[in-house]
Scaffold this motif. Structure first.
Motif, PDB file in Angstrom:
ATOM      1  N   GLY A 265       0.787  -1.226   0.000  1.00 45.47           N
ATOM      2  CA  GLY A 265       0.000   0.000   0.000  1.00 45.47           C
ATOM      3  C   GLY A 265       0.816   1.272   0.000  1.00 45.47           C
ATOM      4  O   GLY A 265       0.365   2.293   0.522  1.00 45.47           O
ATOM      5  N   THR A 266       2.014   1.235  -0.589  1.00 43.55           N
ATOM      6  CA  THR A 266       2.862   2.426  -0.526  1.00 43.55           C
ATOM      7  C   THR A 266       3.102   3.084  -1.877  1.00 43.55           C
ATOM      8  O   THR A 266       3.768   4.117  -1.949  1.00 43.55           O
ATOM      9  N   ARG A 267       2.565   2.507  -2.950  1.00 42.56           N
ATOM     10  CA  ARG A 267       2.752   3.159  -4.244  1.00 42.56           C
ATOM     11  C   ARG A 267       1.588   2.850  -5.179  1.00 42.56           C
ATOM     12  O   ARG A 267       0.842   1.904  -4.991  1.00 42.56           O
ATOM     13  N   PHE A 268       1.438   3.729  -6.154  1.00 36.96           N
ATOM     14  CA  PHE A 268       0.439   3.640  -7.214  1.00 36.96           C
ATOM     15  C   PHE A 268      -0.965   3.465  -6.622  1.00 36.96           C
ATOM     16  O   PHE A 268      -1.333   4.167  -5.689  1.00 36.96           O
ATOM     17  N   PHE A 269      -1.786   2.537  -7.141  1.00 32.62           N
ATOM     18  CA  PHE A 269      -3.164   2.497  -6.660  1.00 32.62           C
ATOM     19  C   PHE A 269      -3.267   1.958  -5.235  1.00 32.62           C
ATOM     20  O   PHE A 269      -4.241   2.225  -4.532  1.00 32.62           O
ATOM     21  N   GLY A 270      -2.247   1.218  -4.775  1.00 30.92           N
ATOM     22  CA  GLY A 270      -2.231   0.787  -3.372  1.00 30.92           C
ATOM     23  C   GLY A 270      -2.136   1.971  -2.432  1.00 30.92           C
ATOM     24  O   GLY A 270      -2.806   2.024  -1.395  1.00 30.92           O
TER      25      GLY A 270
ATOM     26  N   ASN B  67       1.800   8.589 -11.825  1.00 29.07           N
ATOM     27  CA  ASN B  67       2.842   7.994 -10.986  1.00 29.07           C
ATOM     28  C   ASN B  67       2.947   6.480 -11.152  1.00 29.07           C
ATOM     29  O   ASN B  67       3.325   5.775 -10.221  1.00 29.07           O
ATOM     30  N   ASP B  68       2.633   5.995 -12.338  1.00 29.97           N
ATOM     31  CA  ASP B  68       2.714   4.563 -12.623  1.00 29.97           C
ATOM     32  C   ASP B  68       4.176   4.129 -12.631  1.00 29.97           C
ATOM     33  O   ASP B  68       4.942   4.492 -13.521  1.00 29.97           O
ATOM     34  N   TYR B  69       4.566   3.345 -11.638  1.00 24.29           N
ATOM     35  CA  TYR B  69       5.963   2.917 -11.535  1.00 24.29           C
ATOM     36  C   TYR B  69       6.363   1.971 -12.659  1.00 24.29           C
ATOM     37  O   TYR B  69       7.552   1.795 -12.944  1.00 24.29           O
ATOM     38  N   THR B  70       5.383   1.361 -13.357  1.00 22.51           N
ATOM     39  CA  THR B  70       5.729   0.488 -14.481  1.00 22.51           C
ATOM     40  C   THR B  70       6.102   1.290 -15.725  1.00 22.51           C
ATOM     41  O   THR B  70       6.700   0.741 -16.649  1.00 22.51           O
ATOM     42  N   GLN B  71       5.707   2.579 -15.762  1.00 28.99           N
ATOM     43  CA  GLN B  71       6.099   3.494 -16.840  1.00 28.99           C
ATOM     44  C   GLN B  71       5.663   3.019 -18.228  1.00 28.99           C
ATOM     45  O   GLN B  71       6.312   3.294 -19.228  1.00 28.99           O
ATOM     46  N   ARG B  72       4.524   2.335 -18.307  1.00 35.16           N
ATOM     47  CA  ARG B  72       4.118   1.777 -19.600  1.00 35.16           C
ATOM     48  C   ARG B  72       3.620   2.854 -20.574  1.00 35.16           C
ATOM     49  O   ARG B  72       3.994   2.848 -21.746  1.00 35.16           O
ATOM     50  N   LEU B  73       2.782   3.762 -20.092  1.00 38.79           N
ATOM     51  CA  LEU B  73       2.390   4.878 -20.955  1.00 38.79           C
ATOM     52  C   LEU B  73       3.586   5.764 -21.243  1.00 38.79           C
ATOM     53  O   LEU B  73       3.780   6.233 -22.377  1.00 38.79           O
ATOM     54  N   HIS B  74       4.413   5.970 -20.227  1.00 36.64           N
ATOM     55  CA  HIS B  74       5.609   6.792 -20.377  1.00 36.64           C
ATOM     56  C   HIS B  74       6.544   6.225 -21.457  1.00 36.64           C
ATOM     57  O   HIS B  74       7.196   6.984 -22.182  1.00 36.64           O
TER      58      HIS B  74
ATOM     59  N   LYS C  79      -1.736  14.147 -22.196  1.00 42.11           N
ATOM     60  CA  LYS C  79      -1.149  15.493 -22.242  1.00 42.11           C
ATOM     61  C   LYS C  79      -0.257  15.746 -21.026  1.00 42.11           C
ATOM     62  O   LYS C  79       0.822  16.331 -21.146  1.00 42.11           O
ATOM     63  N   THR C  80      -0.697  15.306 -19.863  1.00 39.46           N
ATOM     64  CA  THR C  80       0.096  15.487 -18.634  1.00 39.46           C
ATOM     65  C   THR C  80       1.417  14.755 -18.714  1.00 39.46           C
ATOM     66  O   THR C  80       2.468  15.315 -18.365  1.00 39.46           O
ATOM     67  N   VAL C  81       1.384  13.501 -19.163  1.00 35.18           N
ATOM     68  CA  VAL C  81       2.623  12.722 -19.261  1.00 35.18           C
ATOM     69  C   VAL C  81       3.562  13.308 -20.314  1.00 35.18           C
ATOM     70  O   VAL C  81       4.779  13.360 -20.123  1.00 35.18           O
ATOM     71  N   VAL C  82       2.994  13.773 -21.418  1.00 32.19           N
ATOM     72  CA  VAL C  82       3.815  14.410 -22.455  1.00 32.19           C
ATOM     73  C   VAL C  82       4.528  15.631 -21.861  1.00 32.19           C
ATOM     74  O   VAL C  82       5.741  15.823 -22.062  1.00 32.19           O
ATOM     75  N   LYS C  83       3.816  16.452 -21.111  1.00 33.79           N
ATOM     76  CA  LYS C  83       4.433  17.641 -20.506  1.00 33.79           C
ATOM     77  C   LYS C  83       5.521  17.274 -19.512  1.00 33.79           C
ATOM     78  O   LYS C  83       6.550  17.941 -19.435  1.00 33.79           O
ATOM     79  N   GLN C  84       5.301  16.194 -18.780  1.00 31.37           N
ATOM     80  CA  GLN C  84       6.302  15.730 -17.808  1.00 31.37           C
ATOM     81  C   GLN C  84       7.608  15.362 -18.497  1.00 31.37           C
ATOM     82  O   GLN C  84       8.697  15.596 -17.965  1.00 31.37           O
ATOM     83  N   LEU C  85       7.488  14.756 -19.673  1.00 27.56           N
ATOM     84  CA  LEU C  85       8.665  14.177 -20.329  1.00 27.56           C
ATOM     85  C   LEU C  85       9.294  15.080 -21.386  1.00 27.56           C
ATOM     86  O   LEU C  85      10.383  14.786 -21.873  1.00 27.56           O
ATOM     87  N   GLN C  86       8.614  16.150 -21.756  1.00 31.21           N
ATOM     88  CA  GLN C  86       9.190  17.038 -22.783  1.00 31.21           C
ATOM     89  C   GLN C  86      10.399  17.814 -22.231  1.00 31.21           C
ATOM     90  O   GLN C  86      10.428  18.164 -21.070  1.00 31.21           O
TER      91      GLN C  86
END
Length: 293
Positions: A8-13, A162-169, A286-293
Motif C-alpha cells: 500500500g505504498t505506491r500507485f493504486f495501493g 505515478n505509474d511505476y511500471t512506466q508503460r504509458l511513459h 497530455k500530462t505525461v507528455v508535458k512531464q517528459l518534454q
C-alpha cells in the motif's frame, strides 16, 4: 473499521490507503519496506517479506481486521499461506487480480469467461507460472479454500501519472525521441482504468456485500492506433511504428495480437459507476507528455 492493506505504498495501493484514511478507518500496511512509509503516523506499518510464511504469520498473529486488501499476491502458494494465517482474523479479503486471467482472443471479456471455482489448482510460487496463470491459480485457491468472503478484482492496465511500471511513459518517451515502437496489432483495442478509480473500486469491493470475481475498468476501449494518435497530437511528434520488431527494447508493453478488453456490467449492476475512458485519457496523455518534454 480496521483495515489491512498488503502492498500500500505506491500507485493504486497508495491511493487505496489514502481513501481508507479519508473515511476514518484504522489502517495497517504490510510491505517489504522498500518504498518507505508515505503516511507516517497515520498508519501502522508492518515490514515483512510475504514470501517468508513464518515471519508473515508472526507479524499477523495478534491482530484481526474487518477487511484485508491483498494487492501483491501472484501465486497459489502465497494465497494458501494467507488463507491459513487469516482464518478467524478477517471478515473479508479483497484480492487484486487482472485482465490477464482471460485469453487474448478478440472477444469482450465478462467474469464468466474465467471460472476460478472450477479451475484445477496447481501449487507453486510466482516463478512457476506466467503472470496470468499465477493470478488464475491464486483466484482458484482463494475461492476454494478461504473460510471468509473473497472478492477478486480483475483490473485491466492501470494508468496514472505515478505509474511505476512506466508503460504509458514508454510510448511517450519513444515518440518524443523519434524511436520506433513495435506492435503486433495496431488496431487491437484494450481496457484501462486510472489508479484513483482502481483504488475507489477496491474500497467499494471491501465495504459492499459482494463476493466473487468482478471486472473493474473504465467504460470503453481504445485501439493502440488511437492511443498513439493521442500522444502524437499532444506532443506534435510523429510515431515510428513497426508491426514486426525483433528489438525487444522497442516492443510495446501494450502490444497484443487481438482485442483484449472487458465488460464492467456486473460491477455497475452491483452499484459502482465507472468513468468513461475517453473523458480522462486525453488529459492524462497530455500530462505525461508535458512531464517528459
Amino acid at each position: 473499521m480496521d483495515i489491512l492493506v498488503i502492498g500500500g505504498t505506491r500507485f493504486f495501493g497508495k491511493k487505496l490507503v489514502e481513501l481508507c484514511l479519508q473515511n476514518g478507518h484504522t489502517v495497517t500496511i504490510l510491505t517489504r519496506g522498500q518504498s518507505g512509509n508515505p503516511f507516517g503516523a497515520q498508519v501502522k506499518q508492518l515490514i515483512v517479506n510475504r514470501d517468508d510464511a513464518e515471519a508473515l504469520a508472526q507479524a499477523l498473529e495478534s491482530s484481526s481486521w474487518d477487511i484485508v486488501f491483498d494487492n501483491i499476491c501472484y501465486a497459489p502458494d502465497e494465497a494458501q499461506k494467507l488463507c491459513e494465517i487469516l482464518e478467524g482474523k478477517t471478515k473479508k479479503l479483497v484480492f487484486t487480480s487482472t485482465l490477464s486471467t482471460y485469453e487474448v482472443d478478440g472477444n469482450v471479456k465478462s467474469e464468466e469467461d474465467f471460472n476460478p471455482y472450477d479451475y484445477e489448482i496447481r501449487m507453486g510460487n510466482r516463478e512457476d507460472f506466467s503472470y496470468g496463470e499465477g493470478k488464475r491459480q491464486a483466484e482458484a485457491l482463494f475461492f476454494k479454500e478461504a473460510t471468509f468472503p473473497v472478492v477478486a478484482v480483475r483490473f485491466p492496465i492501470v494508468m496514472g501519472e505515478n505509474d511505476y511500471t512506466q508503460r504509458l511513459h514508454f510510448h511517450v518517451e519513444r515518440i518524443l525521441k523519434g524511436e520506433p515502437i513495435s506492435l503486433p496489432n495496431i488496431e487491437a483495442k484494450m481496457s484501462y482504468i486510472t489508479d484513483e478509480e482502481a483504488a475507489a473500486f477496491l474500497y467499494f469491493a471491501g465495504i459492499s456485500p459482494i463476493e466473487g470475481p468482478y471486472n473493474a475498468t473504465a467504460t470503453g476501449a481504445i485501439s493502440l492506433k488511437d492511443l498513439i494518435g493521442l500522444i502524437e497530437e499532444a506532443s506534435g511528434k510523429h510515431a515510428r511504428i513497426s508491426l514486426i520488431g525483433s528489438d525487444e527494447h522497442s516492443q510495446s508493453p501494450y502490444g497484443v495480437p487481438a482485442d483484449w478488453y472487458m465488460s464492467n456490467a456486473k460491477a455497475e449492476a452491483a452499484g459502482f459507476t465507472f468513468s468513461q475512458l475517453h473523458h480522462w485519457l486525453p488529459d492524462l496523455v497530455k500530462t505525461v507528455v508535458k512531464q517528459l518534454q
